[in-house]
Scaffold this motif. Structure first.
Motif, PDB file in Angstrom:
ATOM      1  N   VAL A 102       7.282  93.041 -70.996  1.00 18.39           N
ATOM      2  CA  VAL A 102       8.135  92.338 -70.034  1.00 18.39           C
ATOM      3  C   VAL A 102       9.611  92.581 -70.326  1.00 18.39           C
ATOM      4  N   VAL A 103      10.390  92.512 -69.257  1.00 15.65           N
ATOM      5  CA  VAL A 103      11.845  92.450 -69.336  1.00 15.65           C
ATOM      6  C   VAL A 103      12.223  91.197 -68.570  1.00 15.65           C
ATOM      7  N   VAL A 104      13.053  90.374 -69.176  1.00 14.06           N
ATOM      8  CA  VAL A 104      13.491  89.140 -68.535  1.00 14.06           C
ATOM      9  C   VAL A 104      15.011  89.204 -68.449  1.00 14.06           C
ATOM     10  N   GLU A 105      15.517  89.048 -67.236  1.00 20.32           N
ATOM     11  CA  GLU A 105      16.936  89.267 -66.947  1.00 20.32           C
ATOM     12  C   GLU A 105      17.553  87.994 -66.358  1.00 20.32           C
ATOM     13  N   PRO A 106      18.714  87.558 -66.869  1.00 20.14           N
ATOM     14  CA  PRO A 106      19.382  86.408 -66.256  1.00 20.14           C
ATOM     15  C   PRO A 106      20.053  86.816 -64.948  1.00 20.14           C
ATOM     16  N   ILE A 107      20.112  85.894 -64.017  1.00 20.97           N
ATOM     17  CA  ILE A 107      20.831  86.106 -62.765  1.00 20.97           C
ATOM     18  C   ILE A 107      21.970  85.089 -62.737  1.00 20.97           C
ATOM     19  N   PHE A 108      23.181  85.596 -62.599  1.00 21.36           N
ATOM     20  CA  PHE A 108      24.375  84.763 -62.680  1.00 21.36           C
ATOM     21  C   PHE A 108      24.988  84.482 -61.320  1.00 21.36           C
ATOM     22  N   TYR A 109      25.586  83.298 -61.194  1.00 28.52           N
ATOM     23  CA  TYR A 109      26.426  82.926 -60.063  1.00 28.52           C
ATOM     24  C   TYR A 109      27.605  82.153 -60.645  1.00 28.52           C
ATOM     25  N   LYS A 110      28.800  82.657 -60.410  1.00 28.00           N
ATOM     26  CA  LYS A 110      30.012  82.042 -60.958  1.00 28.00           C
ATOM     27  C   LYS A 110      29.901  81.834 -62.468  1.00 28.00           C
ATOM     28  N   GLU A 112      27.471  81.445 -64.404  1.00 26.55           N
ATOM     29  CA  GLU A 112      26.440  80.520 -64.878  1.00 26.55           C
ATOM     30  C   GLU A 112      25.068  81.076 -64.495  1.00 26.55           C
ATOM     31  N   VAL A 113      24.111  80.953 -65.400  1.00 20.82           N
ATOM     32  CA  VAL A 113      22.755  81.406 -65.095  1.00 20.82           C
ATOM     33  C   VAL A 113      22.165  80.464 -64.050  1.00 20.82           C
ATOM     34  N   VAL A 114      21.706  81.044 -62.932  1.00 26.26           N
ATOM     35  CA  VAL A 114      21.118  80.247 -61.866  1.00 26.26           C
ATOM     36  C   VAL A 114      19.649  80.589 -61.644  1.00 26.26           C
ATOM     37  N   ALA A 115      19.208  81.686 -62.253  1.00 26.77           N
ATOM     38  CA  ALA A 115      17.812  82.104 -62.117  1.00 26.77           C
ATOM     39  C   ALA A 115      17.505  83.112 -63.211  1.00 26.77           C
ATOM     40  N   VAL A 116      16.221  83.354 -63.378  1.00 26.98           N
ATOM     41  CA  VAL A 116      15.766  84.335 -64.350  1.00 26.98           C
ATOM     42  C   VAL A 116      14.714  85.202 -63.659  1.00 26.98           C
ATOM     43  N   LEU A 145      21.349  86.309 -52.837  1.00 27.37           N
ATOM     44  CA  LEU A 145      20.371  85.451 -52.170  1.00 27.37           C
ATOM     45  C   LEU A 145      20.172  84.133 -52.914  1.00 27.37           C
ATOM     46  N   VAL A 146      20.103  84.217 -54.229  1.00 31.12           N
ATOM     47  CA  VAL A 146      19.914  83.009 -55.034  1.00 31.12           C
ATOM     48  C   VAL A 146      21.143  82.109 -54.920  1.00 31.12           C
ATOM     49  N   ALA A 147      22.311  82.708 -54.867  1.00 31.19           N
ATOM     50  CA  ALA A 147      23.546  81.927 -54.746  1.00 31.19           C
ATOM     51  C   ALA A 147      23.509  81.062 -53.486  1.00 31.19           C
ATOM     52  N   GLU A 148      22.926  81.566 -52.405  1.00 31.26           N
ATOM     53  CA  GLU A 148      22.804  80.781 -51.177  1.00 31.26           C
ATOM     54  C   GLU A 148      21.997  79.510 -51.430  1.00 31.26           C
ATOM     55  N   GLN A 149      20.936  79.617 -52.206  1.00 33.72           N
ATOM     56  CA  GLN A 149      20.115  78.447 -52.513  1.00 33.72           C
ATOM     57  C   GLN A 149      20.855  77.461 -53.390  1.00 33.72           C
ATOM     58  N   VAL A 150      21.645  77.966 -54.338  1.00 28.74           N
ATOM     59  CA  VAL A 150      22.379  77.108 -55.252  1.00 28.74           C
ATOM     60  C   VAL A 150      23.450  76.325 -54.501  1.00 28.74           C
ATOM     61  N   VAL A 151      24.116  77.006 -53.556  1.00 31.19           N
ATOM     62  CA  VAL A 151      25.187  76.377 -52.780  1.00 31.19           C
ATOM     63  C   VAL A 151      24.617  75.359 -51.801  1.00 31.19           C
ATOM     64  N   ASN A 152      23.458  75.673 -51.170  1.00 29.34           N
ATOM     65  CA  ASN A 152      22.885  74.784 -50.150  1.00 29.34           C
ATOM     66  C   ASN A 152      22.194  73.594 -50.728  1.00 29.34           C
TER      67      ASN A 152
END
Length: 152
Positions: A102-110, A112-116, A145-152
């Motif tokens: 496996v490779v596990v990657e953080p997804i950042f928004y501003k 800050e980690v918002v998803a993995v 796409l994830v940022a849209e969920q975090v903002v909404n």
């Protein structure tokens, strides 16, 4: 609107699986529960063997998603078949989906980690530099796409 975003994220997860030619792709997000510790759940998956991933609840610092969430750094595990049963208990997604690389990657928004994002193979020793490079390209589109969920 949120339903459209969910569909777009799932479509992106499915495309990542196809582009990278991996066996499993999963994205974990934090649940929003006031006055509770942040819980992380696998919300979007592709290539799953069962629905068991839905029951996995992690906290920051635990499991693949929790470790990457806490550190904000990529995690690579290439020989999970060499881990003992006790060691594997710390990685329930690997057990549920029979993953060995496996490779596990953080997804950042501003900043800050918002998803993995986890991509994996059911066979060991499958991680290559080309996969890691392609993964970087894939996560940038997913972050928006994830940022849209975090903002909404």
């Amino acid at each position: 609107m949120l339903s459209t975003t969910n569909e777009a994220v799932q479509k992106e997860i499915d495309q990542i699986k196809s582009i990278l030619k991996v066996d499993f792709v999963g994205m974990a997000l934090a649940t929003m529960q006031p006055s509770a510790k942040k819980e992380i759940r696998w919300r979007y998956v592709s290539g799953n063997l069962s629905q068991r991933y839905q029951k996995i609840v992690l906290q920051v610092g635990h499991g693949f998603a929790g470790i990457v969430w806490r550190t904000g750094r990529r995690l690579l595990e290439d020989h999970l078949e060499n881990k003992t049963a006790t060691e594997l208990l710390a990685y329930p997604i690997a057990i549920a989906e029979e993953l060995n690389s496996v490779v596990v990657e953080p997804i950042f928004y501003k900043d800050e980690v918002v998803a993995v994002l986890l991509v994996g193979y059911r066979e060991a020793n499958q991680l290559r530099d080309t996969l890691l490079n392609k993964l970087n390209d894939c996560t940038s589109g997913l972050a928006a796409l994830v940022a849209e969920q975090v903002v909404n």
